[in-house]
Scaffold this motif. Structure first.
Motif, PDB file in Angstrom:
ATOM      1  N   GLU A  17       0.826  -1.206   0.000  1.00 54.95           N
ATOM      2  CA  GLU A  17       0.000   0.000   0.000  1.00 54.95           C
ATOM      3  C   GLU A  17       0.862   1.258   0.000  1.00 54.95           C
ATOM      4  O   GLU A  17       0.624   2.191  -0.778  1.00 54.95           O
ATOM      5  CB  GLU A  17      -0.912  -0.018   1.225  1.00 54.95           C
ATOM      6  N   SER A  18       1.872   1.287   0.847  1.00 56.81           N
ATOM      7  CA  SER A  18       2.720   2.478   0.972  1.00 56.81           C
ATOM      8  C   SER A  18       3.488   2.747  -0.318  1.00 56.81           C
ATOM      9  O   SER A  18       3.481   3.874  -0.838  1.00 56.81           O
ATOM     10  CB  SER A  18       3.702   2.311   2.141  1.00 56.81           C
ATOM     11  N   LEU A  19       4.149   1.724  -0.834  1.00 57.40           N
ATOM     12  CA  LEU A  19       4.935   1.910  -2.050  1.00 57.40           C
ATOM     13  C   LEU A  19       4.028   2.168  -3.244  1.00 57.40           C
ATOM     14  O   LEU A  19       4.298   3.052  -4.066  1.00 57.40           O
ATOM     15  CB  LEU A  19       5.804   0.680  -2.308  1.00 57.40           C
ATOM     16  N   GLN A  26       1.983  10.037  -8.562  1.00 55.44           N
ATOM     17  CA  GLN A  26       2.637  10.755  -9.657  1.00 55.44           C
ATOM     18  C   GLN A  26       1.716  10.919 -10.871  1.00 55.44           C
ATOM     19  O   GLN A  26       2.034  11.668 -11.787  1.00 55.44           O
ATOM     20  CB  GLN A  26       3.911  10.012 -10.082  1.00 55.44           C
ATOM     21  N   PHE A  27       0.559  10.260 -10.840  1.00 53.07           N
ATOM     22  CA  PHE A  27      -0.377  10.332 -11.964  1.00 53.07           C
ATOM     23  C   PHE A  27      -1.623  11.091 -11.508  1.00 53.07           C
ATOM     24  O   PHE A  27      -2.681  10.512 -11.261  1.00 53.07           O
ATOM     25  CB  PHE A  27      -0.720   8.913 -12.440  1.00 53.07           C
ATOM     26  N   ILE A  30      -5.379  10.945 -13.072  1.00 50.70           N
ATOM     27  CA  ILE A  30      -6.114   9.682 -13.081  1.00 50.70           C
ATOM     28  C   ILE A  30      -6.709   9.439 -11.703  1.00 50.70           C
ATOM     29  O   ILE A  30      -6.038   9.608 -10.689  1.00 50.70           O
ATOM     30  CB  ILE A  30      -5.194   8.498 -13.460  1.00 50.70           C
ATOM     31  N   GLU A  31      -7.963   9.050 -11.668  1.00 52.12           N
ATOM     32  CA  GLU A  31      -8.620   8.718 -10.404  1.00 52.12           C
ATOM     33  C   GLU A  31      -8.466   7.223 -10.156  1.00 52.12           C
ATOM     34  O   GLU A  31      -8.746   6.403 -11.034  1.00 52.12           O
ATOM     35  CB  GLU A  31     -10.097   9.085 -10.461  1.00 52.12           C
ATOM     36  N   PHE A  32      -8.013   6.884  -8.955  1.00 46.58           N
ATOM     37  CA  PHE A  32      -7.787   5.480  -8.622  1.00 46.58           C
ATOM     38  C   PHE A  32      -8.793   5.006  -7.575  1.00 46.58           C
ATOM     39  O   PHE A  32      -9.122   5.734  -6.639  1.00 46.58           O
ATOM     40  CB  PHE A  32      -6.364   5.273  -8.097  1.00 46.58           C
TER      41      PHE A  32
END
Length: 269
Positions: A17-19, A26-27, A30-32
């Motif tokens: 999760e952290s990485l 950085q994107f 874009i919605e994640f």
């Protein structure tokens, strides 16, 4: 465009999760849609998660993204076989490390989180208890045991920062608030003066402080912009006068606040 992201782990999922989130921030256009699935440590569990990911991909219309810290290669292969973009963190780095160190890795699940005979784990737990016991100026007699004492107005980020420093680094951090009653004659409390070398200030923009306080005490003097402006101004003047280092927390995450503090005061992680 929304992309589904799965953080898959055979342990807690914290590393994936952290990485993964660090990479995906950085994107920004874009919605994640994030999904964390921990403790995928058997074939049966993995097969169920694989089906969930397949269904999510079909309904979303885009290939899911998988960030994995699965150690077991047989389990990991199940995820590699589906139509998804997969970042396999362990396999990407373990093989080159094995070559460099000339030794095979243990492929031991959850190794990074082991606590048996781990003094760092005990240190972090002790530090969390210290932060809770010494929160918000509730107890000052233990300041001699503190590594750091955060000072600032109410709701500027002192408590979450102390807890993060404790949980992440095992640092004993206390915090002491300057209240509305202090503003008429603001000065360092007698309980703080002997530990001036441990003090670090947090400040915040008045508009942001007011918005935070409105959620706690709506339409109160405590949350008014005028009160927030007065408090932040007075505290910043005191910090400058006493030559106490401080940072503005307005646009910083608790991780960034903590890292900057450690960098400025020279405490090793």
């Amino acid at each position: 465009m929304k992309r589904c992201v799965f953080f898959i782990s055979d342990s807690t999922g914290i590393t994936a999760e952290s990485l993964g989130q660090s990479l995906l921030t950085q994107f920004e256009h874009i919605e994640f849609d994030y999904h964390t699935v921990p403790f995928v440590d058997t074939i049966d569990k993995a097969q169920k998660v694989v089906e969930d990911i397949k269904q999510m991909g079909l309904s979303n219309g885009h290939r899911p993204v998988i960030i994995s810290t699965i150690v077991d290669q047989q389990i990991s292969q199940l995820f590699k076989a589906i139509d998804a973009f997969m970042v396999d963190i362990f396999s990407s780095y373990l093989s080159p490390l094995e070559q460099e160190l000339k030794q095979h890795s243990t492929h031991h699940i959850g190794r990074v989180r082991e606590i048996d005979s781990n003094p760092r784990y005990t240190q972090r737990i002790d530090a969390v208890h210290f932060a809770l016991d010494n929160d918000d100026g509730g107890r000052t007699r233990d300041y001699d045991k503190a590594d750091l004492i955060l000072i600032g107005v109410s709701r500027c980020g002192k408590t979450p920062t102390c807890l993060y420093l404790a949980m992440q680094f095992g640092i004993r951090a206390a915090n002491y608030p300057f209240t509305e009653d202090d503003m008429d004659n603001l000065k360092l409390s007698e309980c703080l003066k002997p530990y001036k070398n441990k003090l670090f200030g947090l400040t915040i923009e008045p508009e942001r402080l007011s918005a935070i306080r409105q959620e706690r005490r709506s339409n109160s003097r405590y949350a008014s912009l005028r009160q927030c402006q007065q408090e932040t101004k007075e505290v910043e003047l005191l910090l400058q006068k006493e030559r106490i280092p401080f940072i503005n927390t307005t646009h910083l995450s608790v991780e960034e606040i903590s890292t900057r503090i450690l960098s400025q005061v020279g405490i090793e992680r």
